[in-house]
Design a protein around this motif. Structure first.
Motif, PDB file in Angstrom:
ATOM      1  N   HIS A 213      37.274  58.772  12.826  1.00 31.22           N
ATOM      2  CA  HIS A 213      36.179  58.803  14.541  1.00 31.22           C
ATOM      3  C   HIS A 213      37.404  60.325  15.058  1.00 31.22           C
ATOM      4  O   HIS A 213      38.068  59.923  14.922  1.00 31.22           O
ATOM      5  CB  HIS A 213      36.554  57.917  15.278  1.00 31.22           C
ATOM      6  N   VAL A 214      36.719  60.843  15.973  1.00 32.45           N
ATOM      7  CA  VAL A 214      37.297  62.157  16.834  1.00 32.45           C
ATOM      8  C   VAL A 214      37.041  61.717  17.745  1.00 32.45           C
ATOM      9  O   VAL A 214      35.509  61.855  18.384  1.00 32.45           O
ATOM     10  CB  VAL A 214      36.478  63.893  15.836  1.00 32.45           C
ATOM     11  N   GLY A 215      38.088  61.614  18.385  1.00 29.80           N
ATOM     12  CA  GLY A 215      37.852  61.717  19.831  1.00 29.80           C
ATOM     13  C   GLY A 215      37.573  62.797  20.862  1.00 29.80           C
ATOM     14  O   GLY A 215      37.775  63.783  20.053  1.00 29.80           O
ATOM     15  N   GLU A 216      37.245  62.288  22.168  1.00 29.27           N
ATOM     16  CA  GLU A 216      37.393  64.269  23.059  1.00 29.27           C
ATOM     17  C   GLU A 216      38.529  64.981  22.967  1.00 29.27           C
ATOM     18  O   GLU A 216      38.637  65.899  22.460  1.00 29.27           O
ATOM     19  CB  GLU A 216      37.257  63.958  24.089  1.00 29.27           C
ATOM     20  N   PRO A 217      40.003  64.133  22.690  1.00 28.45           N
ATOM     21  CA  PRO A 217      41.464  65.217  22.743  1.00 28.45           C
ATOM     22  C   PRO A 217      40.872  65.800  21.213  1.00 28.45           C
ATOM     23  O   PRO A 217      41.984  66.664  21.394  1.00 28.45           O
ATOM     24  CB  PRO A 217      42.666  63.880  22.805  1.00 28.45           C
ATOM     25  N   THR A 218      41.051  65.428  20.333  1.00 30.75           N
ATOM     26  CA  THR A 218      40.663  65.535  18.785  1.00 30.75           C
ATOM     27  C   THR A 218      40.253  66.704  19.093  1.00 30.75           C
ATOM     28  O   THR A 218      40.194  68.214  18.346  1.00 30.75           O
ATOM     29  CB  THR A 218      41.036  64.794  18.160  1.00 30.75           C
ATOM     30  N   LEU A 219      38.379  66.877  19.391  1.00 36.40           N
ATOM     31  CA  LEU A 219      37.240  67.791  19.216  1.00 36.40           C
ATOM     32  C   LEU A 219      38.124  69.197  20.245  1.00 36.40           C
ATOM     33  O   LEU A 219      37.726  70.035  19.701  1.00 36.40           O
ATOM     34  CB  LEU A 219      36.829  66.838  20.063  1.00 36.40           C
ATOM     35  N   ALA A 220      38.666  68.835  21.254  1.00 39.02           N
ATOM     36  CA  ALA A 220      39.398  69.685  22.141  1.00 39.02           C
ATOM     37  C   ALA A 220      40.761  70.906  21.380  1.00 39.02           C
ATOM     38  O   ALA A 220      40.859  71.742  21.504  1.00 39.02           O
ATOM     39  CB  ALA A 220      39.713  69.187  23.477  1.00 39.02           C
ATOM     40  N   LYS A 221      40.979  69.867  20.782  1.00 40.06           N
ATOM     41  CA  LYS A 221      42.106  71.209  19.801  1.00 40.06           C
ATOM     42  C   LYS A 221      41.549  71.658  18.217  1.00 40.06           C
ATOM     43  O   LYS A 221      41.990  72.502  18.844  1.00 40.06           O
ATOM     44  CB  LYS A 221      43.390  69.549  19.395  1.00 40.06           C
ATOM     45  N   ALA A 222      40.917  71.118  18.195  1.00 34.61           N
ATOM     46  CA  ALA A 222      39.523  72.258  17.323  1.00 34.61           C
ATOM     47  C   ALA A 222      39.113  73.053  18.305  1.00 34.61           C
ATOM     48  O   ALA A 222      38.803  74.211  17.145  1.00 34.61           O
ATOM     49  CB  ALA A 222      39.055  70.570  16.502  1.00 34.61           C
ATOM     50  N   VAL A 223      38.614  73.040  18.993  1.00 36.18           N
ATOM     51  CA  VAL A 223      37.979  74.053  19.593  1.00 36.18           C
ATOM     52  C   VAL A 223      39.298  74.915  20.114  1.00 36.18           C
ATOM     53  O   VAL A 223      38.385  76.245  19.814  1.00 36.18           O
ATOM     54  CB  VAL A 223      37.286  73.473  21.006  1.00 36.18           C
ATOM     55  N   ALA A 224      39.692  74.609  20.917  1.00 36.28           N
ATOM     56  CA  ALA A 224      41.608  75.494  21.172  1.00 36.28           C
ATOM     57  C   ALA A 224      41.493  76.039  19.793  1.00 36.28           C
ATOM     58  O   ALA A 224      42.169  77.237  19.674  1.00 36.28           O
ATOM     59  CB  ALA A 224      42.381  74.611  21.768  1.00 36.28           C
ATOM     60  N   PHE A 225      41.227  75.214  18.798  1.00 37.28           N
ATOM     61  CA  PHE A 225      42.009  76.152  17.165  1.00 37.28           C
ATOM     62  C   PHE A 225      41.426  77.308  17.151  1.00 37.28           C
ATOM     63  O   PHE A 225      41.713  78.737  16.841  1.00 37.28           O
ATOM     64  CB  PHE A 225      42.422  75.156  16.255  1.00 37.28           C
ATOM     65  N   ILE A 226      39.857  77.095  16.837  1.00 42.41           N
ATOM     66  CA  ILE A 226      38.646  77.592  16.474  1.00 42.41           C
ATOM     67  C   ILE A 226      38.874  79.569  17.560  1.00 42.41           C
ATOM     68  O   ILE A 226      39.362  80.498  16.820  1.00 42.41           O
ATOM     69  CB  ILE A 226      37.455  77.187  16.875  1.00 42.41           C
ATOM     70  N   GLU A 227      39.293  79.327  18.788  1.00 40.82           N
ATOM     71  CA  GLU A 227      39.239  80.536  19.467  1.00 40.82           C
ATOM     72  C   GLU A 227      40.522  80.929  19.833  1.00 40.82           C
ATOM     73  O   GLU A 227      39.950  82.053  19.574  1.00 40.82           O
ATOM     74  CB  GLU A 227      39.404  79.475  21.754  1.00 40.82           C
ATOM     75  N   GLU A 228      41.435  80.372  19.534  1.00 42.64           N
ATOM     76  CA  GLU A 228      42.821  80.797  20.030  1.00 42.64           C
ATOM     77  C   GLU A 228      42.715  81.938  17.618  1.00 42.64           C
ATOM     78  O   GLU A 228      43.533  82.961  18.059  1.00 42.64           O
ATOM     79  CB  GLU A 228      43.837  80.268  19.475  1.00 42.64           C
ATOM     80  N   ASN A 229      42.089  81.593  16.868  1.00 48.76           N
ATOM     81  CA  ASN A 229      42.071  82.317  15.586  1.00 48.76           C
ATOM     82  C   ASN A 229      40.743  82.733  15.169  1.00 48.76           C
ATOM     83  O   ASN A 229      40.345  82.568  13.828  1.00 48.76           O
ATOM     84  CB  ASN A 229      42.112  80.979  14.384  1.00 48.76           C
ATOM     85  N   VAL A 230      39.819  82.919  16.132  1.00 46.77           N
ATOM     86  CA  VAL A 230      38.323  83.756  15.550  1.00 46.77           C
ATOM     87  C   VAL A 230      38.603  84.800  15.057  1.00 46.77           C
ATOM     88  O   VAL A 230      37.650  84.814  14.789  1.00 46.77           O
ATOM     89  CB  VAL A 230      37.410  83.571  17.122  1.00 46.77           C
ATOM     90  N   HIS A 231      39.760  84.976  14.952  1.00 45.06           N
ATOM     91  CA  HIS A 231      39.761  86.727  14.384  1.00 45.06           C
ATOM     92  C   HIS A 231      40.361  86.833  13.361  1.00 45.06           C
ATOM     93  O   HIS A 231      40.781  87.622  12.262  1.00 45.06           O
ATOM     94  CB  HIS A 231      40.892  88.145  15.485  1.00 45.06           C
ATOM     95  N   ARG A 232      40.893  85.803  12.754  1.00 42.72           N
ATOM     96  CA  ARG A 232      41.549  85.147  11.391  1.00 42.72           C
ATOM     97  C   ARG A 232      40.333  84.137  10.232  1.00 42.72           C
ATOM     98  O   ARG A 232      39.637  83.741  11.358  1.00 42.72           O
ATOM     99  CB  ARG A 232      42.629  84.379  12.171  1.00 42.72           C
ATOM    100  N   PRO A 233      39.985  84.483   9.150  1.00 44.91           N
ATOM    101  CA  PRO A 233      39.815  83.672   8.161  1.00 44.91           C
ATOM    102  C   PRO A 233      40.269  82.130   8.368  1.00 44.91           C
ATOM    103  O   PRO A 233      41.363  81.946   8.309  1.00 44.91           O
ATOM    104  CB  PRO A 233      40.525  84.529   6.711  1.00 44.91           C
ATOM    105  N   VAL A 234      39.590  81.441   8.461  1.00 49.59           N
ATOM    106  CA  VAL A 234      39.906  80.113   8.723  1.00 49.59           C
ATOM    107  C   VAL A 234      38.745  79.265   8.580  1.00 49.59           C
ATOM    108  O   VAL A 234      37.485  78.976   7.726  1.00 49.59           O
ATOM    109  CB  VAL A 234      39.692  79.297  10.513  1.00 49.59           C
ATOM    110  N   SER A 235      39.511  77.892   7.742  1.00 47.27           N
ATOM    111  CA  SER A 235      37.992  76.758   7.278  1.00 47.27           C
ATOM    112  C   SER A 235      38.016  75.850   7.468  1.00 47.27           C
ATOM    113  O   SER A 235      39.370  75.800   8.683  1.00 47.27           O
ATOM    114  CB  SER A 235      39.590  76.551   5.238  1.00 47.27           C
TER     115      SER A 235
END
Length: 322
Positions: A213-235
């Motif tokens: 299960h992914v709760g709101e805090p975990t989902l927020a971490k994922a979104v923040a990681f994507i935003e911080e690394n949008v210019h990098r190769p991310v899987s």
């Protein structure tokens, strides 16, 4: 000659063989499965007839003995309609049995499957992944792995619905039918398959949810990681590790919350960054659409332009030159 839909390239074939080795070879050549004959009369014959329309195939297969099958992945979707005999299928902990008159699938297209059959005559329809995602209204690159809640239909009405669709597709003349007719038949088969077998493409079900299960805090971490690394190769694995969850659970959470996948979310964010850069750029300084597209992960400028126009309603060159 009058213009019209191009004629589809299709073919038909029919063969019969006898002997366990020959039958195993025939079936293994026709399907991405490994087959083993467990019991069969010495001179028993198996027959195979195929109607191949490109985006789908309809086969009639008769195997007068006991057969075991196994595969790591089938790729496309195979739907079997048992005309005679019995079949037992297992995939990802789901186990189902089907007798004459029933309809089944061996398993999820990208998961290991196991099966046994006993003196069967089966109509087998194979559909490509592209046809299935299109029928569900999904983009192939963004579609999750196809999962089913069960491997057999739930009712005789579902069996009848599938039989009508499969028989219609098999009845299309193999010569001189147009690509439009083939595409319509393939879409009809795909929609029917996704209707009679509950799945995560068209009707998400708790039984099909990924583990965890992914709760709101975990989902927020994922979104923040994507935003911080949008210019990098991310899987997807990078996102899951940063958020502290599993890839499958993250996929499910993004689909439930944002109606998209993590990777599609990343692509959209990159499009927005490209849009901002194009809006601020001056063509006189050497900035081009191709340069900006490559910077944000698009090696094909045509695909970038298509995605950009779909997202913003204008071409990237219009934004650059405005």
């Amino acid at each position: 000659m009058a213009q019209g839909s191009p004629v589809a390239v299709a073919s038909s074939s029919e063969v019969s063989v006898s002997g366990a080795d020959a039958i195993e070879d025939l079936l293994s050549a026709a399907y991405p499965l490994g087959f083993t004959i467990e019991q069969m009369r010495q001179k028993a014959k198996a027959s195979f007839r195929r109607h191949d329309a490109g985006t789908f195939m309809v086969d009639e297969v008769v195997v007068p003995g006991r057969l075991r099958s196994a595969t790591n992945a089938t790729g496309g979707l195979l739907v079997g309609r048992v005309r005679a005999g019995r079949i037992h299928v297992t995939c990802d902990g789901i186990e189902d049995r089907v007798a004459a008159g029933g309809t089944y699938i061996p398993g999820h297209p990208d998961s290991p499957t196991r099966g046994r059959s006993d003196r069967t005559r089966v109509q087998a329809v194979t559909l490509t992944p592209t046809v299935l995602t299109a029928a569900a209204g999904l983009i192939s690159e963004e579609a999750p792995s196809l999962r089913f809640a069960r491997l057999t239909t739930a009712s005789a009405a579902d069996d009848a619905l599938w039989a009508a669709a499969a028989d219609h597709a098999a009845s299309i003349p193999i010569h001189r039918h147009t690509q439009l007719v083939v595409d319509a038949a393939a879409r009809m088969l795909a929609i029917t398959a996704l209707t009679v077998f509950p799945n995560n493409f068209t009707a998400p079900d708790p039984l099909l949810a990924p583990p965890g299960h992914v709760g709101e805090p975990t989902l927020a971490k994922a979104v923040a990681f994507i935003e911080e690394n949008v210019h990098r190769p991310v899987s997807l694995g990078d996102m899951a590790a940063a958020a502290g969850g599993t890839g499958r659970a993250l996929q499910y959470a993004f689909r439930s919350t944002y109606d998209t996948t993590p990777l599609a979310f990343l692509r959209r964010l990159r499009l927005e960054r490209a849009h901002e850069q194009l809006a601020l750029a001056d063509p006189a300084d050497g900035t081009t659409v191709g340069v900006v597209a490559a910077l944000w992960g698009w090696s094909n400028q045509g695909r970038f332009t298509t995605a950009y126009r779909h997202a913003f309603g204008v071409s990237p060159s219009s934004t650059l030159n405005s």
